[in-house]
Scaffold this active site. Structure first.
Site: not given
Length: 243
Positions: A49, A127, A140, A144
């Site tokens: 990706v 998330s 992270y 998200k």
């Protein structure tokens, strides 16, 4: 939620939530292309990706094999642990490139085929970290949060083309990915128990439960659902239980 006659592309479909989704959609009758760096069973297409050319080729191969692409599930992603002080610039660039720009790349590659579908859908993996402040998850969570915002913007841009775009927002899911994170701690079993306890249900979410939510969102039964985030988090985002 019968899916016979539909074709799904799943990035990161070789393990965890992606693999559970591939199994579930296949059982529902869909043809599934697993786009992943690591070999897996089923129709596996090696794909990165972080490489737009790789995604273009993978979508072309899938469409040539099955006659089109109806669903794109953007499940590929990587994690990061630490406060805003702990992750260097290179790690920030890598995580954002895979978790956010990777969704944009995969979506661009799939859109020419989705526009020809009778029921096109994109589902992104967000998330609980997108909307709830979690310790040691600065990078992270930022990635998200961007996925959540990107989903809404894509939904607005594509609704006129008849393409629905949603995301799912899992809590802590019992996957090999989480297992690897736990293995880095001093007390893996104790940390796993703490992760389970912070969800009102008192347990981790299963990958199949997230896959079931994805199956619903791609199915024609959800034809009036777009531009939303579906929480699969054991009540973590909405419930406040007495201690």
């Amino acid at each position: 939620m019968e899916l016979t006659g539909f074709v799904a592309a799943i990035t990161g479909g070789g393990s965890g939530i992606g693999a559970a989704t591939a199994r579930r959609l296949s059982l529902a009758g869909a043809e599934v292309g697993i786009l992943d760096l690591n070999p897996s069973s089923g129709h596996f297409i090696k794909c990165d990706v972080a490489d737009g050319g790789s995604l273009d080729a993978a979508m072309r191969e899938l469409a040539d094999t099955y006659g089109g692409v109806d669903f794109l599930i953007n499940s590929a992603g990587i994690s990061a642990v630490g406060t805003v002080e702990d992750n260097g610039d290179a790690e920030w660039a890598r995580v954002l490139d895979v978790n956010v720009t990777g969704i944009a790349r995969a979506s661009r590659a799939a859109l020419p085929y989705l526009r020809r579908s009778r029921s096109p859908v994109i589902v992104n993996l967000s998330s609980i970290a997108a909307t709830a402040g979690l310790v040691q998850r600065a990078l992270y969570s930022a990635s998200k949060g961007a996925v959540h915002a990107l989903t809404l913007s894509m939904a607005a841009d594509l609704v006129g083309d008849g393409i629905r775009v949603c995301c799912v927002a899992p809590g802590t899911v019992d996957t090999p990915w989480v297992g690897r994170l736990l293995a880095r701690t001093d007390d893996p079993e104790g940390e796993k128990a703490r992760l389970a306890a912070r969800q009102p249900t008192g347990r981790l979410v299963s990958a199949d439960e997230v896959a079931a939510a994805i199956q619903y969102l791609v199915s024609p039964s959800a034809g009036a659902t777009t531009g939303m985030s579906l929480a699969v988090d054991g009540g973590m985002s909405g419930l406040r239980l007495p201690r």
